[in-house]
Write an enzyme that holds these catalytic residues in place. Structure first.
Site, mmCIF file in Angstrom:
data_model
loop_
_atom_site.group_PDB
_atom_site.id
_atom_site.type_symbol
_atom_site.label_atom_id
_atom_site.label_comp_id
_atom_site.label_asym_id
_atom_site.label_seq_id
_atom_site.Cartn_x
_atom_site.Cartn_y
_atom_site.Cartn_z
ATOM 1 N N HIS A 67 0.750 -1.261 -0.086
ATOM 2 C CA HIS A 67 0.084 -0.046 -0.106
ATOM 3 C C HIS A 67 0.925 1.228 -0.057
ATOM 4 C CE1 HIS A 67 1.100 -0.317 4.261
ATOM 5 N NE2 HIS A 67 0.548 1.063 4.375
ATOM 6 N N VAL A 77 1.710 2.074 -7.052
ATOM 7 C CA VAL A 77 0.367 1.354 -7.500
ATOM 8 C C VAL A 77 -0.668 1.197 -6.165
ATOM 9 C CG1 VAL A 77 -0.942 -0.691 -8.513
ATOM 10 C CG2 VAL A 77 1.222 0.300 -9.415
ATOM 11 N N CYS A 137 5.128 -7.643 -19.025
ATOM 12 C CA CYS A 137 6.237 -8.391 -19.484
ATOM 13 C C CYS A 137 5.820 -10.030 -19.527
ATOM 14 C CB CYS A 137 7.310 -8.122 -18.713
ATOM 15 S SG CYS A 137 7.097 -8.487 -16.886
ATOM 16 N N TYR A 140 11.331 -12.233 -13.696
ATOM 17 C CA TYR A 140 10.174 -11.540 -12.867
ATOM 18 C C TYR A 140 8.906 -12.254 -13.903
ATOM 19 C CZ TYR A 140 7.443 -7.336 -11.832
ATOM 20 O OH TYR A 140 6.512 -6.533 -11.058
ATOM 21 N N PRO A 198 -1.254 -4.318 -16.101
ATOM 22 C CA PRO A 198 -1.069 -3.020 -16.699
ATOM 23 C C PRO A 198 0.094 -2.835 -17.677
ATOM 24 C CG PRO A 198 -0.992 -3.255 -14.100
ATOM 25 C CD PRO A 198 -0.696 -4.560 -14.657
ATOM 26 N N LEU A 210 2.940 2.203 -16.419
ATOM 27 C CA LEU A 210 2.625 3.400 -15.723
ATOM 28 C C LEU A 210 3.489 4.584 -15.409
ATOM 29 C CD1 LEU A 210 1.219 0.525 -13.071
ATOM 30 C CD2 LEU A 210 -0.128 1.535 -14.861
ATOM 31 N N HIS A 235 11.763 4.699 -14.864
ATOM 32 C CA HIS A 235 11.237 4.395 -16.263
ATOM 33 C C HIS A 235 11.565 5.640 -17.146
ATOM 34 C CE1 HIS A 235 8.950 1.320 -14.008
ATOM 35 N NE2 HIS A 235 9.977 0.642 -14.817
ATOM 36 N N ARG A 262 5.356 3.294 -27.558
ATOM 37 C CA ARG A 262 5.090 2.761 -26.332
ATOM 38 C C ARG A 262 3.453 3.066 -25.723
ATOM 39 N NH1 ARG A 262 8.831 0.077 -27.152
ATOM 40 N NH2 ARG A 262 10.336 -0.175 -26.158
HETATM 41 N N1 LIG Z 1 5.315 0.955 -12.205
HETATM 42 C C1 LIG Z 1 4.797 0.437 -13.345
HETATM 43 O O1 LIG Z 1 5.055 0.970 -14.345
HETATM 44 C C2 LIG Z 1 4.133 -1.076 -13.380
HETATM 45 C C3 LIG Z 1 3.534 -1.280 -14.623
HETATM 46 C C4 LIG Z 1 2.912 -2.616 -14.601
HETATM 47 C C5 LIG Z 1 2.575 -3.164 -13.607
HETATM 48 N N2 LIG Z 1 3.091 -2.779 -12.314
HETATM 49 C C6 LIG Z 1 3.039 -3.679 -11.177
HETATM 50 O O2 LIG Z 1 2.320 -3.218 -10.150
HETATM 51 C C7 LIG Z 1 2.800 -3.766 -8.993
HETATM 52 C C8 LIG Z 1 3.211 -2.569 -7.896
HETATM 53 O O3 LIG Z 1 4.258 -1.970 -8.483
HETATM 54 P P1 LIG Z 1 4.782 -0.269 -8.052
HETATM 55 O O4 LIG Z 1 5.209 0.276 -9.234
HETATM 56 O O5 LIG Z 1 3.860 0.139 -6.988
HETATM 57 O O6 LIG Z 1 5.930 -0.809 -7.305
HETATM 58 P P2 LIG Z 1 6.607 -0.138 -5.874
HETATM 59 O O7 LIG Z 1 6.403 1.158 -5.806
HETATM 60 O O8 LIG Z 1 8.033 -0.572 -5.754
HETATM 61 O O9 LIG Z 1 5.931 -0.856 -4.607
HETATM 62 C C9 LIG Z 1 6.122 -2.216 -4.394
HETATM 63 C C10 LIG Z 1 5.306 -2.295 -2.949
HETATM 64 O O10 LIG Z 1 5.712 -3.696 -2.527
HETATM 65 C C11 LIG Z 1 6.188 -3.881 -1.194
HETATM 66 N N3 LIG Z 1 6.877 -4.932 -1.175
HETATM 67 C C12 LIG Z 1 8.110 -5.436 -1.690
HETATM 68 N N4 LIG Z 1 8.784 -6.288 -1.330
HETATM 69 C C13 LIG Z 1 7.926 -6.640 -0.116
HETATM 70 C C14 LIG Z 1 7.919 -7.665 0.951
HETATM 71 N N5 LIG Z 1 9.083 -8.701 1.031
HETATM 72 N N6 LIG Z 1 7.062 -7.709 2.009
HETATM 73 C C15 LIG Z 1 5.978 -6.742 1.947
HETATM 74 N N7 LIG Z 1 5.879 -5.963 0.918
HETATM 75 C C16 LIG Z 1 6.898 -5.716 0.099
HETATM 76 C C17 LIG Z 1 6.690 -2.541 -0.913
HETATM 77 O O11 LIG Z 1 6.337 -2.225 0.506
HETATM 78 P P3 LIG Z 1 7.225 -1.197 1.359
HETATM 79 O O12 LIG Z 1 7.079 0.239 0.557
HETATM 80 O O13 LIG Z 1 6.698 -1.150 2.526
HETATM 81 O O14 LIG Z 1 8.630 -1.408 1.333
HETATM 82 C C18 LIG Z 1 6.144 -1.460 -1.768
HETATM 83 O O15 LIG Z 1 4.990 -0.962 -1.300
HETATM 84 C C19 LIG Z 1 3.662 -4.589 -9.043
HETATM 85 O O16 LIG Z 1 3.114 -6.029 -9.448
HETATM 86 C C20 LIG Z 1 4.188 -4.316 -10.602
HETATM 87 O O17 LIG Z 1 4.412 -5.244 -11.387
HETATM 88 C C21 LIG Z 1 3.713 -1.523 -12.286
#
Ligand SMILES: NC(=O)c1ccc[n+]([C@@H]2O[C@H](COP(=O)([O-])OP(=O)(O)OC[C@H]3O[C@@H](n4cnc5c(N)ncnc54)[C@H](OP(=O)(O)O)[C@@H]3O)[C@@H](O)[C@H]2O)c1
Length: 318
Positions: free
Chosen positions: A14, A18, A112, A139, A166, A169, A182, A212
């Protein structure tokens, strides 16, 4: 399931880009029983800890926005962690949800998961029809097992477990660190710095010709809320705009939004990456959801957020 504003909704991840957008979207719609844990409070790789969290809190709905994410360099350097940690995180969440009778689960992956040479635009049915892009296959394989775990629960137990994939993003809480960001947030920061430096030229990687697609993260959050509030009849859905543009067009749009009036220099000795990556979003549209925020509007909002928050990441070395 009977969802109401008191339903207990657990958003894993959270604090991420995302997860935090999903939290804000649910709060704005009046859902008042949201729960979240940081990775230091609950390490989702730890099966015992996740099991006891679920038996204590008994969520009604689970949204998995937690993952170990990163670019090509990180994926290449830590293939085992990208594969294993992502499987651990999602397996613990999916299996605990299954065992504690959670009826609705939303799993987030990424485009991906589709084969490197799948026809464009990418359709859900292209999954597992060819080899993956080698730079992020660790991944991608983990995410594919998550999709299949949700699909198997839907098939065998009839629960509404959904996987949303998605496209790229961008938006509030994006990563603006030029070493790891990115393309879109990197361009925002580069054009901003160049403008502040007296409209000096901006150098960008590649030829500018690859195409893209980009989705504003609050649109994805809206899609998640939609998926939560409606029953879905299948497991896997792409979430995107269905529209793409060249990297050159993107650069010009960001340049205009930021107000930079210098030159753009393309370093075509640097790699371009795959020529096109566009999602087919007709399945989600047929289910009743469509992206609402256009790219120009989304970039304006993101730049505004950047301006208001840049102090918090000023210390990042560029
Ligand atoms: N960003 C993009 O462009 C994009 C595009 C397509 C899909 N997505 C998908 O969206 C999802 C979230 O991505 P995001 O961009 O929001 O990533 P993000 O900002 O890095 O957030 C990832 C979250 O996962 C948590 N996390 C990671 N390892 C953990 C662990 N061992 N235990 C508990 N929590 C853990 C982190 O918690 P803490 O903050 O508390 O450490 C963080 O809040 C992913 O599945 C990704 O594949 C993202």
């Amino acid at each position: 399931m009977n969802l109401n504003d008191k339903s207990k909704i657990y958003i894993a991840g959270h604090r991420g880009m995302v997860g935090s957008a999903i939290w804000r979207a649910l709060e704005a719609k009046g859902y008042s029983n949201l729960i979240g844990q940081t990775s230091s409070e609950l390490d989702l790789r730890d099966q015992e800890a996740v099991t006891s969290f679920f038996s204590e809190h008994k969520p009604d709905v689970v949204i998995d926005a937690a993952a170990r994410v990163g670019g090509i360099l990180a994926n290449n350097t830590y293939p085992y962690q990208f594969l294993m940690e992502n499987m651990q995180i999602q397996n613990n969440l999916i299996d605990s949800s299954f065992r504690t009778d959670v009826q609705k689960f939303i799993f987030l992956g990424s485009s991906c998961i589709y084969p490197k040479l799948a026809p464009q635009p990418l359709k859900e049915e292209h999954l597992l029809t060819g080899p993956l892009e080698p730079t992020n296959e660790w991944y991608a394989v983990a995410k594919i097992t998550g999709v299949k775990a949700c699909e198997s629960i839907r098939k065998q137990y009839g629960r509404d477990y959904i996987s949303l994939m998605p496209t790229n993003l961008y938006g509030p809480f994006d990563n603006f660190d030029l070493n790891t960001s990115h393309v879109l947030p990197a361009m925002i920061r580069k054009f901003h710095l160049a403008k502040e430096g007296g409209n000096v030229p901006v150098e960008l990687w590649g030829s500018g010709t690859p195409m893209r697609e980009f989705l504003y993260v609050e649109d994805l959050a809206d899609a998640v809320v939609f998926a939560l509030e409606n029953e879905f009849h299948d497991n896997l859905y792409n979430v995107g705009t269905g529209v793409d543009l060249t990297i050159k067009e993107l650069a010009e749009l960001i340049q205009k939004t930021v107000g930079h009036s210098g030159e753009i220099l393309w370093d075509s000795s640097k790699p371009d990456g795959t020529p096109r990556k566009l999602m087919d979003v007709s399945k989600m549209e047929n289910a009743g959801w469509k992206a609402k925020v256009g790219l120009e509007e989304g970039i304006k909002k993101t730049y505004q957020w950047f301006l208001e928050n840049q102090e918090s990441f000023k210390e990042v070395k560029i």
